[in-house]
Motif scaffolding. Structure first.
Motif, PDB file in Angstrom:
ATOM      1  N   LYS A  15      -4.840  -2.310  -3.291  1.00 25.07           N
ATOM      2  CA  LYS A  15      -3.749  -2.848  -2.487  1.00 25.07           C
ATOM      3  C   LYS A  15      -2.519  -3.163  -3.342  1.00 25.07           C
ATOM      4  CE  LYS A  15      -3.019  -6.246   1.112  1.00 25.07           C
ATOM      5  NZ  LYS A  15      -3.548  -7.422   1.788  1.00 25.07           N
ATOM      6  N   ALA A  16      -2.717  -3.457  -4.625  1.00 22.48           N
ATOM      7  CA  ALA A  16      -1.600  -3.812  -5.497  1.00 22.48           C
ATOM      8  C   ALA A  16      -0.623  -2.654  -5.634  1.00 22.48           C
ATOM      9  CB  ALA A  16      -2.108  -4.230  -6.871  1.00 22.48           C
ATOM     10  N   ARG A  17      -1.114  -1.441  -5.799  1.00 23.93           N
ATOM     11  CA  ARG A  17      -0.222  -0.290  -5.951  1.00 23.93           C
ATOM     12  C   ARG A  17       0.501   0.029  -4.638  1.00 23.93           C
ATOM     13  NH1 ARG A  17      -0.660   1.674 -10.990  1.00 23.93           N
ATOM     14  NH2 ARG A  17      -2.632   1.379 -12.044  1.00 23.93           N
ATOM     15  N   HIS A  18      -0.065  -0.400  -3.529  1.00 18.84           N
ATOM     16  CA  HIS A  18       0.571  -0.211  -2.237  1.00 18.84           C
ATOM     17  C   HIS A  18       1.648  -1.266  -2.001  1.00 18.84           C
ATOM     18  CE1 HIS A  18       1.147  -0.574   2.106  1.00 18.84           C
ATOM     19  NE2 HIS A  18       0.653   0.628   2.242  1.00 18.84           N
ATOM     20  N   ASP A  19       1.406  -2.502  -2.429  1.00 20.15           N
ATOM     21  CA  ASP A  19       2.303  -3.614  -2.146  1.00 20.15           C
ATOM     22  C   ASP A  19       3.369  -3.849  -3.212  1.00 20.15           C
ATOM     23  OD1 ASP A  19       0.957  -4.095   0.190  1.00 20.15           O
ATOM     24  OD2 ASP A  19      -0.266  -5.725  -0.619  1.00 20.15           O
ATOM     25  N   TYR A  20       3.216  -3.267  -4.407  1.00 19.30           N
ATOM     26  CA  TYR A  20       4.128  -3.564  -5.507  1.00 19.30           C
ATOM     27  C   TYR A  20       4.580  -2.297  -6.220  1.00 19.30           C
ATOM     28  CZ  TYR A  20       2.159  -8.280  -5.123  1.00 19.30           C
ATOM     29  OH  TYR A  20       1.747  -9.500  -4.664  1.00 19.30           O
ATOM     30  N   HIS A  21       5.783  -2.362  -6.792  1.00 20.65           N
ATOM     31  CA  HIS A  21       6.252  -1.361  -7.753  1.00 20.65           C
ATOM     32  C   HIS A  21       5.761  -1.849  -9.112  1.00 20.65           C
ATOM     33  CE1 HIS A  21       8.952   0.820  -5.084  1.00 20.65           C
ATOM     34  NE2 HIS A  21       9.440  -0.330  -4.659  1.00 20.65           N
ATOM     35  N   ILE A  22       4.941  -1.073  -9.793  1.00 21.51           N
ATOM     36  CA  ILE A  22       4.393  -1.456 -11.090  1.00 21.51           C
ATOM     37  C   ILE A  22       5.433  -1.139 -12.161  1.00 21.51           C
ATOM     38  CG2 ILE A  22       2.498  -1.136 -12.716  1.00 21.51           C
ATOM     39  CD1 ILE A  22       1.696  -2.332  -9.947  1.00 21.51           C
ATOM     40  N   GLU A  23       5.809  -2.144 -12.939  1.00 23.02           N
ATOM     41  CA  GLU A  23       6.829  -1.954 -13.965  1.00 23.02           C
ATOM     42  C   GLU A  23       6.240  -1.828 -15.360  1.00 23.02           C
ATOM     43  OE1 GLU A  23      10.367  -4.042 -13.507  1.00 23.02           O
ATOM     44  OE2 GLU A  23      10.413  -3.520 -11.389  1.00 23.02           O
ATOM     45  N   ASP A  24       5.216  -2.614 -15.678  1.00 25.00           N
ATOM     46  CA  ASP A  24       4.625  -2.604 -17.015  1.00 25.00           C
ATOM     47  C   ASP A  24       3.174  -3.057 -16.907  1.00 25.00           C
ATOM     48  OD1 ASP A  24       4.460  -2.303 -19.713  1.00 25.00           O
ATOM     49  OD2 ASP A  24       5.641  -4.064 -20.248  1.00 25.00           O
ATOM     50  N   THR A  25       2.289  -2.488 -17.717  1.00 19.17           N
ATOM     51  CA  THR A  25       0.879  -2.874 -17.665  1.00 19.17           C
ATOM     52  C   THR A  25       0.407  -3.383 -19.021  1.00 19.17           C
ATOM     53  OG1 THR A  25       0.118  -0.646 -18.174  1.00 19.17           O
ATOM     54  CG2 THR A  25       0.336  -1.210 -15.838  1.00 19.17           C
ATOM     55  N   PHE A  26      -0.598  -4.252 -18.976  1.00 17.76           N
ATOM     56  CA  PHE A  26      -1.210  -4.826 -20.172  1.00 17.76           C
ATOM     57  C   PHE A  26      -2.714  -4.837 -19.988  1.00 17.76           C
ATOM     58  CE2 PHE A  26       2.899  -6.840 -19.643  1.00 17.76           C
ATOM     59  CZ  PHE A  26       3.436  -6.830 -20.917  1.00 17.76           C
ATOM     60  N   GLU A  27      -3.441  -4.762 -21.090  1.00 17.39           N
ATOM     61  CA  GLU A  27      -4.892  -4.939 -21.062  1.00 17.39           C
ATOM     62  C   GLU A  27      -5.190  -6.285 -21.711  1.00 17.39           C
ATOM     63  OE1 GLU A  27      -8.484  -2.094 -22.034  1.00 17.39           O
ATOM     64  OE2 GLU A  27      -7.662  -2.963 -23.881  1.00 17.39           O
ATOM     65  N   ALA A  28      -5.973  -7.118 -21.014  1.00 15.78           N
ATOM     66  CA  ALA A  28      -6.270  -8.451 -21.518  1.00 15.78           C
ATOM     67  C   ALA A  28      -7.768  -8.703 -21.466  1.00 15.78           C
ATOM     68  CB  ALA A  28      -5.550  -9.501 -20.680  1.00 15.78           C
ATOM     69  N   GLY A  29      -8.243  -9.466 -22.424  1.00 20.78           N
ATOM     70  CA  GLY A  29      -9.620  -9.923 -22.390  1.00 20.78           C
ATOM     71  C   GLY A  29      -9.733 -11.120 -21.470  1.00 20.78           C
ATOM     72  N   GLY A 127       7.615  -6.774  -5.761  1.00 17.91           N
ATOM     73  CA  GLY A 127       7.139  -6.564  -4.400  1.00 17.91           C
ATOM     74  C   GLY A 127       7.921  -5.491  -3.664  1.00 17.91           C
ATOM     75  N   LYS A 128       7.208  -4.674  -2.889  1.00 15.08           N
ATOM     76  CA  LYS A 128       7.854  -3.634  -2.084  1.00 15.08           C
ATOM     77  C   LYS A 128       8.247  -4.207  -0.731  1.00 15.08           C
ATOM     78  CE  LYS A 128       5.495   0.561  -3.656  1.00 15.08           C
ATOM     79  NZ  LYS A 128       4.610   1.651  -3.196  1.00 15.08           N
ATOM     80  N   LYS A 129       9.299  -3.672  -0.195  1.00 13.89           N
ATOM     81  CA  LYS A 129       9.696  -3.988   1.179  1.00 13.89           C
ATOM     82  C   LYS A 129       8.893  -3.081   2.108  1.00 13.89           C
ATOM     83  CE  LYS A 129      13.282  -6.521  -0.090  1.00 13.89           C
ATOM     84  NZ  LYS A 129      12.869  -7.787  -0.612  1.00 13.89           N
ATOM     85  N   ALA A 130       8.905  -3.402   3.399  1.00 16.22           N
ATOM     86  CA  ALA A 130       8.131  -2.625   4.373  1.00 16.22           C
ATOM     87  C   ALA A 130       8.605  -1.175   4.419  1.00 16.22           C
ATOM     88  CB  ALA A 130       8.228  -3.254   5.754  1.00 16.22           C
ATOM     89  N   TYR A 131       9.914  -0.949   4.313  1.00 11.65           N
ATOM     90  CA  TYR A 131      10.413   0.425   4.379  1.00 11.65           C
ATOM     91  C   TYR A 131      10.023   1.220   3.135  1.00 11.65           C
ATOM     92  CZ  TYR A 131      14.347  -1.493   1.674  1.00 11.65           C
ATOM     93  OH  TYR A 131      15.122  -2.119   0.734  1.00 11.65           O
ATOM     94  N   ASP A 132       9.879   0.549   1.983  1.00 13.81           N
ATOM     95  CA  ASP A 132       9.399   1.233   0.781  1.00 13.81           C
ATOM     96  C   ASP A 132       7.966   1.720   0.974  1.00 13.81           C
ATOM     97  OD1 ASP A 132      11.750   0.887  -0.644  1.00 13.81           O
ATOM     98  OD2 ASP A 132      11.087  -1.021  -1.523  1.00 13.81           O
ATOM     99  N   LYS A 133       7.140   0.885   1.593  1.00 17.30           N
ATOM    100  CA  LYS A 133       5.741   1.257   1.833  1.00 17.30           C
ATOM    101  C   LYS A 133       5.666   2.450   2.775  1.00 17.30           C
ATOM    102  CE  LYS A 133       4.227  -3.504   1.369  1.00 17.30           C
ATOM    103  NZ  LYS A 133       3.595  -4.641   2.027  1.00 17.30           N
ATOM    104  N   ARG A 134       6.479   2.415   3.844  1.00 13.27           N
ATOM    105  CA  ARG A 134       6.485   3.539   4.791  1.00 13.27           C
ATOM    106  C   ARG A 134       6.968   4.810   4.113  1.00 13.27           C
ATOM    107  NH1 ARG A 134       8.535  -0.469   8.344  1.00 13.27           N
ATOM    108  NH2 ARG A 134      10.658   0.266   7.948  1.00 13.27           N
ATOM    109  N   HIS A 135       7.973   4.683   3.257  1.00 13.37           N
ATOM    110  CA  HIS A 135       8.515   5.838   2.538  1.00 13.37           C
ATOM    111  C   HIS A 135       7.453   6.441   1.616  1.00 13.37           C
ATOM    112  CE1 HIS A 135      11.547   8.408   0.787  1.00 13.37           C
ATOM    113  NE2 HIS A 135      11.210   7.988  -0.425  1.00 13.37           N
ATOM    114  N   ALA A 136       6.709   5.599   0.908  1.00 14.53           N
ATOM    115  CA  ALA A 136       5.664   6.088   0.004  1.00 14.53           C
ATOM    116  C   ALA A 136       4.557   6.789   0.783  1.00 14.53           C
ATOM    117  CB  ALA A 136       5.086   4.933  -0.808  1.00 14.53           C
ATOM    118  N   LEU A 137       4.173   6.220   1.927  1.00 15.30           N
ATOM    119  CA  LEU A 137       3.148   6.867   2.763  1.00 15.30           C
ATOM    120  C   LEU A 137       3.635   8.220   3.264  1.00 15.30           C
ATOM    121  CD1 LEU A 137       1.823   3.844   4.851  1.00 15.30           C
ATOM    122  CD2 LEU A 137       0.569   5.148   3.138  1.00 15.30           C
ATOM    123  N   ARG A 138       4.904   8.292   3.674  1.00 18.72           N
ATOM    124  CA  ARG A 138       5.473   9.542   4.170  1.00 18.72           C
ATOM    125  C   ARG A 138       5.502  10.609   3.071  1.00 18.72           C
ATOM    126  NH1 ARG A 138       5.883  12.439   8.642  1.00 18.72           N
ATOM    127  NH2 ARG A 138       7.392  14.060   8.226  1.00 18.72           N
TER     128      ARG A 138
END
Length: 160
Positions: A15-29, A127-138
């Motif tokens: 759900k995170a990739r659907h609801d958010y634009h990922i900018e940077d990732t980290f690996e943590a213990g 966070g993505k807006k509703a129209y961003d989510k629809r655009h990604a699905l399309r």
């Protein structure tokens, strides 16, 4: 006993990739108690409501649900307790710098074991807006349709 090798995924926050634009990732213990490790090895966890927060130069994972171990006794853990994340000082400073911007948050993407140690992949996200989510699905639907049309055309071409 042989040492554990590789990466085995316990939980993924799709759900995170659907609801958010990922900018940077980290690996943590993760700092875990014994029954939490046993519960994770049984493949039980949920990252859906999880997020990370910074307090006094430390990063904490909150809202992640690791259910109680079924064979645990009075030593069992609380399912939604705060868990400390283990990051290098530079990574924590990068997180602080990124979170100083407005509209950014830190969400967990994946919980896994790497070489026998529990790790979590966290991401700085907007966070993505509703129209961003629809655009990604399309876009995904259009890509699927074009791939299907291309494979049908190839199949017809090889059949003749």
């Amino acid at each position: 006993m042989p040492k554990e090798q590789g990466r085995s995924v316990v939980a993924t926050n799709r759900k995170a990739r659907h609801d958010y634009h990922i900018e940077d990732t980290f690996e943590a213990g993760l700092v875990l108690w014994g029954t939490e490790v046993k519960s994770l090895r049984a493949g039980r966890a949920s990252l859906v409501d999880g997020y990370a927060s910074l307090e006094r130069g430390e990063v904490w994972l909150e809202g992640v649900h690791i259910p109680e171990y079924t064979q645990g006794t009075w030593t069992n853990h609380a399912a939604r307790r705060r868990r400390k994340l283990l990051l290098h000082r530079r990574e924590i400073e990068r997180l602080q710098g990124a979170l100083s911007g407005t509209g950014l948050t830190v969400v967990p993407l994946q919980l896994y074991f790497r070489d026998g140690r529990a790790k979590v992949e966290i991401a700085v996200a907007r966070g993505k807006k509703a129209y961003d989510k629809r655009h990604a699905l399309r876009e995904r639907q259009d890509r699927r349709e074009s791939d299907r049309a291309m494979s049908d055309a190839r199949r017809r071409q090889t059949a003749t």
